[in-house]
Design an enzyme around this catalytic site. Structure first.
Site, mmCIF file in Angstrom:
data_model
loop_
_atom_site.group_PDB
_atom_site.id
_atom_site.type_symbol
_atom_site.label_atom_id
_atom_site.label_comp_id
_atom_site.label_asym_id
_atom_site.label_seq_id
_atom_site.Cartn_x
_atom_site.Cartn_y
_atom_site.Cartn_z
ATOM 1 N N GLU A 116 0.829 -1.216 0.000
ATOM 2 C CA GLU A 116 0.000 0.000 0.000
ATOM 3 C C GLU A 116 0.864 1.268 0.000
ATOM 4 O O GLU A 116 0.602 2.224 0.721
ATOM 5 C CB GLU A 116 -0.971 -0.015 1.178
ATOM 6 C CG GLU A 116 -1.952 -1.180 1.130
ATOM 7 C CD GLU A 116 -3.092 -1.061 2.139
ATOM 8 O OE1 GLU A 116 -3.005 -0.211 3.051
ATOM 9 O OE2 GLU A 116 -4.069 -1.820 2.002
ATOM 10 N N GLU A 263 -5.539 -8.992 0.533
ATOM 11 C CA GLU A 263 -6.126 -8.967 1.874
ATOM 12 C C GLU A 263 -7.638 -8.819 1.766
ATOM 13 O O GLU A 263 -8.131 -7.966 1.038
ATOM 14 C CB GLU A 263 -5.584 -7.790 2.712
ATOM 15 C CG GLU A 263 -4.117 -7.866 3.048
ATOM 16 C CD GLU A 263 -3.629 -6.650 3.830
ATOM 17 O OE1 GLU A 263 -4.480 -5.930 4.411
ATOM 18 O OE2 GLU A 263 -2.420 -6.407 3.853
#
Length: 444
Positions: A116, A263
């Site tokens: 991220e 995720e």
């Protein structure tokens, strides 16, 4: 047990027409009692888990995984990204130290560069693609580029206007980075990594998103979300977010890059302001997610193309800071005891079938026999366990001791209670195991 300096992802191999389709599970190390690498690998083998992704390149884990055949994905931590993205030599050294020395004994198949990055460390964005290219170049030099893919996970928040999916686009601030990244992924045959959290989408929607839509529960046709531009029907948030990413890529003229969800999950407990973080909702979401991925239904935009997904996460992490829910995304506690029983009957050989069908309640070693007897009396009395097989002359009378008899009664009660949390305690004299006590007693 000391907290080990590694963080890794556990991935369950799914047998399907598409060999790359899998369900995965993130595994964090913010536990006060983290299993050792040897224990982790023993769990992987016991569960027949064939893919593992490490959040770094922990040497002990990579050594423990050697000669197991398990496919391993390693990661460049965010704190190392700047150095690698600015130096081809640094990247080559990282690959030499963390990859080359371990192959082929350890079956490394992917490298995730950072996590991220665009949303958590935007100052590193200018070197992100360089880092991927430098890592890939080192693999090419070692003739490993055909075996090992390189990518980087993104938060789904980089996608703006995600519904309807056909109108979605990446945050244009990152267009130069995304175009360069997508060119790299396309040219190397890699995939876009995306983190998808319907739990947060639901919590932030202020009631606009129905809970059933977030949990993959069946919706009546008039409740399904329809993309007015494509007339595609969406029955769950997960598919809508994944398709939004596909459309965002096509907006930048990339139409052939697959997506892997790195995720996704649902917390089983939360603070008072998180009423939907419950065991039932977590169980429902993860069970339905696993089923959805493994049936290869794909998404409305790409039907039949399975979206490989990593569940967040394997363990509850008691050392995490923040809301209660931050600690409670796990399928298991630190001892490997299931937090809940996934609803996967008939789903095939998947994670939960082995773990939930093979957990038993037994008497603890070394406890006071009087306490065991009291617990046995309760189980056979108020607990309503049928203890007649323990009577003299009956099949479970031998061995005639309080340990064996209490184990029988404890396990019978545990199974009758559907292995619910807290039903294998008996005032501290019982514990959960994955070894069948009946088989143990029959062993010569």
């Amino acid at each position: 047990m000391a907290l080990l300096p590694f963080l890794f992802l556990l991935v369950v191999y799914a047998v399907s027409a598409d060999e790359d389709a899998f369900i995965g599970v993130n595994v964090g190390t913010a536990l006060s009692d983290m299993p050792s690498p040897t224990q982790v690998v023993a769990l992987l083998k016991a569960q027949n888990i064939r893919h593992v992704r490490l959040y770094d390149a922990d040497q002990a884990m990579l050594l423990a995984l050697a000669n197991t055949g398990i496919r391993v994905s390693v990661s460049v931590p965010n704190e190392q990204l700047l150095g690698i993205g600015q130096s081809n030599a640094t990247a080559a050294n990282w690959v030499a130290r963390n990859v080359i020395v371990h192959v082929p004994a350890t079956n490394i198949t992917a490298i995730a560069v950072g996590s991220e990055v665009l949303t958590t460390i935007p100052n590193a964005a200018p070197v992100l693609v360089s880092a991927l290219k430098f890592i890939h170049s080192a693999l090419v030099a070692s003739n490993l580029d055909g075996q090992i893919k390189v990518s980087t996970p993104h938060s789904s928040s980089i996608i703006l206007d995600s519904f309807p999916p056909s109108q979605a686009f990446f945050n244009r601030t990152w267009d130069p980075v995304m175009v360069s990244l997508l060119k790299f992924l396309q040219s190397t045959g890699s995939y876009l990594m995306l983190n998808v959290y319907p739990y947060y989408d639901y919590m932030q929607s202020n009631g606009v998103i129905p809970l059933d839509y977030a949990l993959f529960r069946p919706l009546p046709p008039n409740k399904e979300a329809v993309d007015a531009n494509t007339l595609l029907h969406y029955t769950n948030v997960f598919d809508a977010v994944v398709d939004a990413a596909y459309f965002a890529m096509s907006y930048l003229n990339f139409t052939n890059i697959p997506i892997v969800v790195t995720e996704s999950g649902w917390p089983s407990e939360g603070d008072s302001n998180e009423p939907y973080a419950t065991i039932d909702n977590a169980n429902t979401y993860n069970s339905n997610l696993i089923r959805h991925v493994l049936n290869n239904s794909g998404t409305p935009k790409h039907p039949g193309i399975a979206v490989s997904t990593y569940i967040y996460e394997l363990y509850n992490e008691d050392l995490r800071t923040g809301p209660v829910s931050e600690k409670k995304w796990g399928l298991f506690d630190a001892n490997g005891v299931p937090v809940y029983v996934l609803h996967l009957t008939g789903a095939g050989t998947v994670l939960a079938n082995d773990t939930t069908n093979q957990t038993f309640c037994v008497s603890k070693e070394g406890v006071d026999p009087k306490m065991l007897q009291a617990a046995l009396d309760w189980a056979c009395g108020p607990g309503k366990v049928d203890c007649s097989p323990l009577l003299q002359g009956q099949p479970c009378y031998e061995p005639d001791n309080v340990v064996a008899h209490s184990t029988y009664a404890f396990n019978a009660y545990f199974q009758e209670m559907d292995k619910s949390p807290g039903t294998c305690d008996f005032k501290g004299v019982a514990t959960i195991t994955t070894t069948d006590p009946m088989l143990e007693q029959m062993a010569p």
